[in-house]
Design an enzyme around this catalytic site. Structure first.
Site, short mmCIF file in Angstrom:
data_model
loop_
_atom_site.label_atom_id
_atom_site.label_comp_id
_atom_site.label_asym_id
_atom_site.label_seq_id
_atom_site.Cartn_x
_atom_site.Cartn_y
_atom_site.Cartn_z
N ASP A 188 -5.65 1.65 2.29
CA ASP A 188 -6.44 2.14 3.43
C ASP A 188 -7.24 3.40 3.11
O ASP A 188 -8.05 3.82 3.94
CB ASP A 188 -5.51 2.42 4.62
CG ASP A 188 -4.61 3.63 4.40
OD1 ASP A 188 -4.57 4.53 5.25
OD2 ASP A 188 -3.93 3.66 3.34
N PHE A 230 0.07 -3.97 -2.73
CA PHE A 230 -0.22 -3.45 -1.40
C PHE A 230 0.17 -1.98 -1.31
O PHE A 230 1.24 -1.58 -1.78
CB PHE A 230 0.60 -4.20 -0.34
CG PHE A 230 0.38 -5.68 -0.26
CD1 PHE A 230 -0.55 -6.22 0.61
CD2 PHE A 230 1.13 -6.54 -1.06
CE1 PHE A 230 -0.74 -7.59 0.69
CE2 PHE A 230 0.95 -7.91 -0.98
CZ PHE A 230 0.02 -8.44 -0.10
N ASP A 231 -0.66 -1.20 -0.65
CA ASP A 231 -0.25 0.11 -0.17
C ASP A 231 0.74 -0.10 0.97
O ASP A 231 0.82 -1.20 1.55
CB ASP A 231 -1.48 0.88 0.28
CG ASP A 231 -1.15 2.28 0.78
OD1 ASP A 231 -0.16 2.88 0.30
OD2 ASP A 231 -1.87 2.78 1.66
N GLY A 232 1.46 0.95 1.33
CA GLY A 232 2.44 0.85 2.40
C GLY A 232 1.89 1.22 3.76
O GLY A 232 1.50 0.35 4.55
N PHE A 261 -4.72 -3.76 -2.12
CA PHE A 261 -5.18 -3.38 -0.80
C PHE A 261 -4.70 -1.97 -0.47
O PHE A 261 -3.50 -1.67 -0.58
CB PHE A 261 -4.65 -4.35 0.26
CG PHE A 261 -5.08 -5.78 0.05
CD1 PHE A 261 -6.32 -6.21 0.50
CD2 PHE A 261 -4.25 -6.68 -0.57
CE1 PHE A 261 -6.73 -7.52 0.32
CE2 PHE A 261 -4.63 -8.00 -0.75
CZ PHE A 261 -5.88 -8.42 -0.31
#
Length: 303
Positions: free
Chosen positions: A276, A161-163, A274
């Site tokens: 954004d 995951f991105d943060g 994932f």
């Protein structure tokens, strides 16, 4: 007594997320719905190739291998019901236990996420992903060009995951976009002890860890998670403290300070990642299955 999906991890995904229907989708784009439906019916007994989300789905369903129903996978698709025949046949041929599906013939399908109680929605349709995110469901648009390897590390499910704007809110990202790197670092240092608000994918990370705890040693598959973020010291501290406050651990954390994420993800070998930001997704797709989370200030499309 009716069936319900309470206390299950529920993943809803489009047929193009689970299987490679890119050639068929080109027919749809060029010739329309009727030609697409005819083609899918003609190919009903021809199993489709694995799509971007196939490794993720296969390994999630392995958490049911001891006979305990912990994970439910549902097809949620703009396809017509006739085309749905091939989806179910392809799932059966691939050994994927998918029993439920909703086919809407072009209508937005994300409204069915609520009665499903879904923890994740994956689709190749950006508008559907945006609608799901607006409805407060974790959702991502699959990168159809992602590298897919369904057989690597078969006993470990790896998710990265991105943060900011994914696990966490875009609070800090907004500071960076408006004031630059120095303003961002100063803001995060000043607020290091204050947990970040949750982002759209916090519920999924929580559900994954509940799944791992429930399965324990009863199944062979294990979960491995990673935080892969453009943050660097000193902004790393707030991210770590936020996870501590939430009571959620990750197995690996990569604070890359703007370096391309793809080479690091190539070493981690995620079953799904994932992020954004499209530039990070493009880099990550060379390493493994990737989804774009069109949330936060860098994705103003719905504001």
């Amino acid at each position: 007594m009716g069936v319900n999906l309470e206390n299950k991890l529920v993943v809803a995904l489009s047929s193009r997320a689970l299987f490679d229907f890119e050639a068929e989708n080109q027919v749809f784009d060029e010739q329309g719905d009727d030609a697409y439906e005819r083609l899918q019916l003609e190919r009903a007994d021809l199993p489709a190739k694995p799509g971007v989300a196939f490794p993720l789905v296969k390994k999630l369903l392995a958490f049911n291998d001891d006979g305990e129903h912990r994970v439910e996978v549902v097809i949620l698709s703009r396809n017509d019901p006739v085309s749905g025949l091939r989806v179910f046949k392809s799932a059966k041929a691939a050994g994927i236990n998918v029993q439920r599906g909703v086919f809407t013939r072009g209508a937005p399908p994300f409204r069915y996420l609520k009665p499903l109680g879904a923890h994740l929605f994956l689709s190749a349709n950006d508008a559907d992903v945006g609608g799901a995110l607006d409805a407060q469901f974790p959702a991502a648009r699959v990168f159809s060009q992602s590298v897919v390897d369904a057989v690597r590390h078969p006993n470990e499910l790896r998710i990265a995951f991105d943060g900011d704007a994914v696990l966490f809110s875009d609070e800090a990202e907004r500071v960076f976009q408006s004031g630059g790197l120095d303003a961002f670092q100063n803001h995060e240092t000043a607020h290091a002890a204050r947990p970040l608000p949750p982002g759209p994918f916090k519920p999924l990370l929580e559900a994954l860890h509940r799944l791992q705890r429930a399965a324990g040693e009863k199944v062979a598959i294990k979960l491995r998670t990673a935080l892969v973020t453009a943050r660097s010291a000193p902004a790393h501290e707030r991210a770590i403290r936020t996870l501590i406050e939430w009571g959620i651990g990750v197995d690996e954390a990569m604070f890359l300070g703007g370096l391309q994420k793809g080479p690091f993800l190539k070493e981690f070998e995620p079953d799904f990642f994932f992020d954004d930001q499209l530039t990070h997704c493009e880099s990550a797709a060379l390493a493994g299955p990737t989804g774009h989370v069109s949330a936060g200030v860098v994705n103003i499309r719905r504001a």
